[in-house]
Structures are given as C-alpha cells and as structure tokens.
Scaffold this motif. Sequence first.
Motif, PDB file in Angstrom:
ATOM      1  N   ILE A 159     136.519 -63.170 127.016  1.00  0.00           N
ATOM      2  CA  ILE A 159     136.550 -61.995 127.889  1.00  0.00           C
ATOM      3  C   ILE A 159     136.016 -60.777 127.156  1.00  0.00           C
ATOM      4  O   ILE A 159     135.240 -59.985 127.710  1.00  0.00           O
ATOM      5  CB  ILE A 159     137.978 -61.748 128.408  1.00  0.00           C
ATOM      6  CG1 ILE A 159     138.389 -62.883 129.360  1.00  0.00           C
ATOM      7  CG2 ILE A 159     138.076 -60.399 129.109  1.00  0.00           C
ATOM      8  CD1 ILE A 159     139.810 -62.767 129.884  1.00  0.00           C
ATOM      9  N   ALA A 160     136.407 -60.596 125.876  1.00  0.00           N
ATOM     10  CA  ALA A 160     135.923 -59.448 125.100  1.00  0.00           C
ATOM     11  C   ALA A 160     134.408 -59.488 124.963  1.00  0.00           C
ATOM     12  O   ALA A 160     133.727 -58.462 125.128  1.00  0.00           O
ATOM     13  CB  ALA A 160     136.581 -59.435 123.726  1.00  0.00           C
ATOM     14  N   ALA A 161     133.847 -60.671 124.681  1.00  0.00           N
ATOM     15  CA  ALA A 161     132.390 -60.805 124.531  1.00  0.00           C
ATOM     16  C   ALA A 161     131.679 -60.498 125.836  1.00  0.00           C
ATOM     17  O   ALA A 161     130.642 -59.823 125.860  1.00  0.00           O
ATOM     18  CB  ALA A 161     132.045 -62.215 124.049  1.00  0.00           C
ATOM     19  N   VAL A 162     132.232 -60.971 126.950  1.00  0.00           N
ATOM     20  CA  VAL A 162     131.624 -60.736 128.266  1.00  0.00           C
ATOM     21  C   VAL A 162     131.647 -59.242 128.611  1.00  0.00           C
ATOM     22  O   VAL A 162     130.655 -58.693 129.109  1.00  0.00           O
ATOM     23  CB  VAL A 162     132.363 -61.556 129.344  1.00  0.00           C
ATOM     24  CG1 VAL A 162     132.006 -61.057 130.735  1.00  0.00           C
ATOM     25  CG2 VAL A 162     132.005 -63.026 129.218  1.00  0.00           C
ATOM     26  N   ILE A 163     132.763 -58.567 128.328  1.00  0.00           N
ATOM     27  CA  ILE A 163     132.865 -57.131 128.624  1.00  0.00           C
ATOM     28  C   ILE A 163     131.855 -56.344 127.801  1.00  0.00           C
ATOM     29  O   ILE A 163     131.149 -55.463 128.312  1.00  0.00           O
ATOM     30  CB  ILE A 163     134.300 -56.634 128.364  1.00  0.00           C
ATOM     31  CG1 ILE A 163     135.258 -57.234 129.399  1.00  0.00           C
ATOM     32  CG2 ILE A 163     134.357 -55.109 128.413  1.00  0.00           C
ATOM     33  CD1 ILE A 163     136.714 -56.918 129.139  1.00  0.00           C
ATOM     34  N   ILE A 164     131.754 -56.650 126.493  1.00  0.00           N
ATOM     35  CA  ILE A 164     130.799 -55.946 125.637  1.00  0.00           C
ATOM     36  C   ILE A 164     129.369 -56.180 126.125  1.00  0.00           C
ATOM     37  O   ILE A 164     128.552 -55.245 126.198  1.00  0.00           O
ATOM     38  CB  ILE A 164     130.954 -56.410 124.174  1.00  0.00           C
ATOM     39  CG1 ILE A 164     132.317 -55.988 123.625  1.00  0.00           C
ATOM     40  CG2 ILE A 164     129.836 -55.823 123.302  1.00  0.00           C
ATOM     41  CD1 ILE A 164     132.643 -56.586 122.262  1.00  0.00           C
ATOM     42  N   ALA A 165     129.049 -57.426 126.479  1.00  0.00           N
ATOM     43  CA  ALA A 165     127.701 -57.741 126.948  1.00  0.00           C
ATOM     44  C   ALA A 165     127.380 -56.996 128.238  1.00  0.00           C
ATOM     45  O   ALA A 165     126.258 -56.493 128.413  1.00  0.00           O
ATOM     46  CB  ALA A 165     127.559 -59.249 127.156  1.00  0.00           C
TER      47      ALA A 165
END
Length: 241
Positions: A159-165
Amino acid sequence: MMELLTSPEAWAALLTLTVLEIVLGIDNVIFLSVIVSRIPPHQAKRARQIGLALALIFRILLLSILVWLIGLTTPVFTVKEFAFSWRDVILIGGGLFLIAKATHEIHGEVEARETEEHGASKSGTFFWIIVQIIIIDMVFSLDSIITAIGMAQDLEIMIAAVIIACIVMYVSSGPVARFVAEHPTTKMLALAFLVLIGVALVADGFHFHIPRAYIYFAIAFSAAVEMFNVLARRNRNKATR
C-alpha cells in the motif's frame, strides 16, 4: 508495524516496489495526458485528479482482496490449446480498448478532426473521458497489483509503494499533459506508444510475454528523438524572428 519500520529488508522491498510501480504507472500517465487533451484546461486538470484518485482507490481495493485477486490467474475456460483466466480476459480486453482508442485518435488527428465532437455536450464529453479513464485504470491497476503481490509479502509495504507511486504520477501528469498539448507532434508519438502498450497487453493475455524493458527502451528512445525535434523547431523559430 514497528518491525517493518526498523527492517532493512522492508525498506529495500519498499524502494524496489515503488520504482516498479512508478515505471508501470508511465503507461497510465501517457494515457491520461492524451485522453484529457481534447477538453478545456480546467476540465483536464479535474479529469486528471479524478483519474489518478481512482487509480489509487482501485489499487488499494485490489490489494485488500489479495486472495480473490490471486484466483484471477486460475484458468476458467480453454480455447484449443490456450487456457484463459479472468486476468487474461481483462488484459486482452484492455489491450484491445487501448488499440482501438489510440487508432481512433490517430485517425482524428490525421483527418484534422475538430477538438470537440459535433452534437456532444461538454458535460457528456467530460463524463465519457472519465469512463475511459476508469476502464484503463482497472487494467493498469491489475497489472500493477499483480506485480506488487509478486514483489512483497506485507500488505503495508504494498500500500505504501502504491501511494508513493500515485503521488509521483499526480505530480508528473500535469507537466506531461501540458507538454503534449503544447507540442502536437508529441501527441501522435504518445498515441503510437498506446498502440504499442495495447499490443503488449493483448500478448500477455495470450501468454506471450513481451519484456517490458524492450517497450520502455523504445518509448525512451522515441521520446528522446522527439525532444531533439522540439528543441530544433524552437531554435529555428528563434532564428527566424
């Protein structure tokens, strides 16, 4: 959660996955930039915001139902020697949609079609653009989330990676869209990219994987050539003044 924050492996997984998600998001940014170029700037900005917000929502929702998503790769029917899963069907459908949409836009550019279709209201045009963004977001979200599942084990990292992307996509979508609007030839190049991406999605659906590195290299090389063309035209215009 504290174990993840203090784990070097978790941070390495987050960094790697974020970079992959950003690379996979290039397709989405290109599509958004092209699709919103036919509506007024104030509507285009709102369409980009809605489209990227939907992209974030789709990705988080799909991450939240991992078991169901993994089941999408289970074959549901067979045609001759090909076994198709729901993921394959979605990729083929999305790829065909991209090819058809890009071809339609290329035809419109070649035939010098008016920016606004005759008989279509602005609200109707805006609504149709949002519908197209939703369809493509679903396709790109699926590809992106399956990558996330294969790269990381913890839902929090995904989820963190998706939000940053998605934040990076939001920041970059505006400049990309403005550049496409200011330089018409780049729109034709972007549409050609969409055809290429659509073909790759259809090929994936038929279990023929085209390495994304080849596609991204072709896009980067073509974009670099077009950048030199833009600089050359700009310098010629300055010289003639």
